[in-house]
Design a protein around this motif. Structure first.
Motif, PDB file in Angstrom:
ATOM      1  N   UNK A  68       0.898  -1.148   0.121  1.00  0.00           N
ATOM      2  CA  UNK A  68       0.130   0.101  -0.080  1.00  0.00           C
ATOM      3  C   UNK A  68       1.034   1.166  -0.040  1.00  0.00           C
ATOM      4  N   UNK A  69       1.934   1.297   0.665  1.00  0.00           N
ATOM      5  CA  UNK A  69       2.948   2.348   0.920  1.00  0.00           C
ATOM      6  C   UNK A  69       3.723   2.605  -0.498  1.00  0.00           C
ATOM      7  N   UNK A  70       4.048   1.463  -0.947  1.00  0.00           N
ATOM      8  CA  UNK A  70       4.558   1.336  -2.441  1.00  0.00           C
ATOM      9  C   UNK A  70       3.895   2.248  -3.265  1.00  0.00           C
ATOM     10  N   UNK A  71       2.375   1.748  -3.233  1.00  0.00           N
ATOM     11  CA  UNK A  71       1.643   2.590  -4.306  1.00  0.00           C
ATOM     12  C   UNK A  71       1.562   3.969  -4.059  1.00  0.00           C
ATOM     13  N   UNK A  72       1.576   4.334  -2.850  1.00  0.00           N
ATOM     14  CA  UNK A  72       1.410   6.010  -2.690  1.00  0.00           C
ATOM     15  C   UNK A  72       2.745   6.558  -3.125  1.00  0.00           C
ATOM     16  N   UNK A  73       3.855   5.814  -2.983  1.00  0.00           N
ATOM     17  CA  UNK A  73       5.219   6.277  -3.215  1.00  0.00           C
ATOM     18  C   UNK A  73       5.256   6.361  -4.799  1.00  0.00           C
ATOM     19  N   UNK A  74       4.719   5.274  -5.543  1.00  0.00           N
ATOM     20  CA  UNK A  74       4.932   5.216  -7.013  1.00  0.00           C
ATOM     21  C   UNK A  74       4.166   6.709  -7.582  1.00  0.00           C
ATOM     22  N   UNK A  75       3.012   6.709  -7.010  1.00  0.00           N
ATOM     23  CA  UNK A  75       2.081   8.101  -7.366  1.00  0.00           C
ATOM     24  C   UNK A  75       2.953   9.379  -7.231  1.00  0.00           C
ATOM     25  N   UNK A  76       3.293   9.355  -6.131  1.00  0.00           N
ATOM     26  CA  UNK A  76       4.110  10.713  -5.669  1.00  0.00           C
ATOM     27  C   UNK A  76       5.349  10.620  -6.691  1.00  0.00           C
ATOM     28  N   UNK A  77       6.020   9.764  -6.988  1.00  0.00           N
ATOM     29  CA  UNK A  77       7.303   9.733  -7.735  1.00  0.00           C
ATOM     30  C   UNK A  77       6.720  10.071  -9.386  1.00  0.00           C
ATOM     31  N   UNK A  78       5.865   9.551  -9.703  1.00  0.00           N
ATOM     32  CA  UNK A  78       5.393   9.730 -11.013  1.00  0.00           C
ATOM     33  C   UNK A  78       4.858  11.473 -11.063  1.00  0.00           C
ATOM     34  N   UNK A  79       4.369  11.745 -10.101  1.00  0.00           N
ATOM     35  CA  UNK A  79       3.850  13.409 -10.103  1.00  0.00           C
ATOM     36  C   UNK A  79       5.133  14.268 -10.195  1.00  0.00           C
ATOM     37  N   UNK A  80       6.075  13.701  -9.495  1.00  0.00           N
ATOM     38  CA  UNK A  80       7.481  14.674  -9.290  1.00  0.00           C
ATOM     39  C   UNK A  80       8.002  14.533 -10.811  1.00  0.00           C
ATOM     40  N   UNK A  81       8.025  13.342 -11.283  1.00  0.00           N
ATOM     41  CA  UNK A  81       8.925  13.293 -12.627  1.00  0.00           C
ATOM     42  C   UNK A  81       8.183  13.934 -13.755  1.00  0.00           C
ATOM     43  N   UNK A  82       6.814  14.032 -13.650  1.00  0.00           N
ATOM     44  CA  UNK A  82       5.968  14.749 -14.539  1.00  0.00           C
ATOM     45  C   UNK A  82       6.036  16.311 -14.406  1.00  0.00           C
ATOM     46  N   UNK A  83       6.114  16.760 -13.296  1.00  0.00           N
ATOM     47  CA  UNK A  83       6.291  18.148 -13.037  1.00  0.00           C
ATOM     48  C   UNK A  83       7.879  18.854 -13.198  1.00  0.00           C
ATOM     49  N   UNK A  84       8.756  17.747 -13.497  1.00  0.00           N
ATOM     50  CA  UNK A  84      10.145  18.121 -13.945  1.00  0.00           C
ATOM     51  C   UNK A  84      10.135  18.444 -15.294  1.00  0.00           C
ATOM     52  N   UNK A  85       9.311  17.918 -15.933  1.00  0.00           N
ATOM     53  CA  UNK A  85       9.328  18.370 -17.570  1.00  0.00           C
ATOM     54  C   UNK A  85       8.022  17.919 -18.156  1.00  0.00           C
ATOM     55  N   UNK A  86       7.634  18.414 -19.417  1.00  0.00           N
ATOM     56  CA  UNK A  86       6.605  18.106 -19.815  1.00  0.00           C
ATOM     57  C   UNK A  86       6.716  16.795 -20.832  1.00  0.00           C
ATOM     58  N   UNK A  87       5.906  16.901 -22.070  1.00  0.00           N
ATOM     59  CA  UNK A  87       6.171  16.004 -23.070  1.00  0.00           C
ATOM     60  C   UNK A  87       7.623  16.130 -23.709  1.00  0.00           C
ATOM     61  N   UNK A  88       7.797  14.926 -24.498  1.00  0.00           N
ATOM     62  CA  UNK A  88       9.008  14.594 -25.311  1.00  0.00           C
ATOM     63  C   UNK A  88       9.146  15.991 -26.085  1.00  0.00           C
ATOM     64  N   UNK A  89      10.052  17.333 -26.322  1.00  0.00           N
ATOM     65  CA  UNK A  89       9.981  18.135 -27.459  1.00  0.00           C
ATOM     66  C   UNK A  89      10.284  17.675 -28.769  1.00  0.00           C
ATOM     67  N   UNK A  90       9.673  18.140 -29.784  1.00  0.00           N
ATOM     68  CA  UNK A  90       9.934  17.426 -31.313  1.00  0.00           C
ATOM     69  C   UNK A  90      11.395  17.295 -31.624  1.00  0.00           C
ATOM     70  N   UNK A  91      12.181  18.203 -31.077  1.00  0.00           N
ATOM     71  CA  UNK A  91      13.612  18.039 -31.320  1.00  0.00           C
ATOM     72  C   UNK A  91      14.400  16.758 -30.603  1.00  0.00           C
ATOM     73  N   UNK A  92      13.808  16.450 -29.698  1.00  0.00           N
ATOM     74  CA  UNK A  92      14.401  15.111 -29.021  1.00  0.00           C
ATOM     75  C   UNK A  92      13.661  13.712 -29.374  1.00  0.00           C
ATOM     76  N   UNK A  93      12.821  13.832 -30.382  1.00  0.00           N
ATOM     77  CA  UNK A  93      12.384  12.596 -30.904  1.00  0.00           C
ATOM     78  C   UNK A  93      13.331  11.805 -31.526  1.00  0.00           C
ATOM     79  N   UNK A  94      14.349  12.409 -32.349  1.00  0.00           N
ATOM     80  CA  UNK A  94      15.322  11.575 -32.918  1.00  0.00           C
ATOM     81  C   UNK A  94      16.367  11.037 -31.952  1.00  0.00           C
ATOM     82  N   UNK A  95      16.281  11.139 -30.691  1.00  0.00           N
ATOM     83  CA  UNK A  95      17.115  10.758 -29.799  1.00  0.00           C
ATOM     84  C   UNK A  95      16.457   9.515 -29.026  1.00  0.00           C
TER      85      UNK A  95
END
Length: 180
Positions: free
Chosen positions: A32-59
């Motif tokens: 149960x605690x791991x589920x909460x942690x996963x959600x929290x971590x995914x939220x932080x990762x999403x706030x660190x950056x948005x979608x992949x910019x077009x110029x990065x798709x080649x990478x």
């Protein structure tokens, strides 16, 4: 108090509440605690950056997560696999982030969460037995090699951040196997 200060204070309170919850749960409720942690971590990762910019798709690259890790024979194996994934993610996200442009506070929260969860899992891991995660380590080595090859560029980090989100989805799968 300004809105920015209130937002920062609120985030600090969330981390403290999350930390208190992590430390208070016994090993039988780890999933149960791991589920909460996963959600929290995914939220932080999403706030660190948005979608992949077009110029990065080649990478983009196809990292191959070892599927056999997702089919643990025992709940303890799932815990060990999650522990290994968290340690590897901590190692990767602890270095050469200068080109990312990510807010340092978000990165610190993410790393603190990884560290806290790793410590929490260590309390619940079996003391006997040593399981080798060679394929899992090779997978994370390919991510590190990719970052080095791309000179830790912004695009490389965006792709690795996306892959880290996939890792947390894999952790969700493993978390379901943790139930006794």
């Amino acid at each position: 108090m300004t809105t920015k200060s209130q937002g920062c204070l609120w985030q600090i309170c969330q981390v403290l509440l999350f930390s208190a919850g992590v430390m208070s749960l016994d090993c039988n409720l780890l999933h149960r605690q791991q589920n909460q942690f996963n959600w929290y971590s995914l939220q932080l990762l999403q706030t660190m950056g948005g979608k992949i910019p077009l110029e990065c798709l080649q990478d983009t690259t196809a990292f191959q997560f070892p599927e056999e890790v997702l089919k643990p024979k025992f709940p303890q194996y799932a815990k060990l696999a999650v522990h290994e994934i968290l340690q590897q993610l901590f190692s990767i996200f602890s270095k050469n982030l200068s080109q990312t442009g990510w807010k340092k506070t978000n990165v610190k929260r993410f790393l603190n969460g990884l560290n806290l969860q790793t410590v929490r899992l260590e309390e619940c891991l079996p003391t006997a037995g040593n399981i080798s995660f060679k394929k899992l380590k090779k997978y994370f080595q390919s991510i590190e090699d990719f970052l080095k090859e791309k000179n830790y560029s912004t695009c490389a980090w965006v792709i690795v951040r996306e892959e880290a989100q996939n890792c947390f989805r894999h952790i969700d799968t493993l978390t379901k196997s943790m139930k006794n």
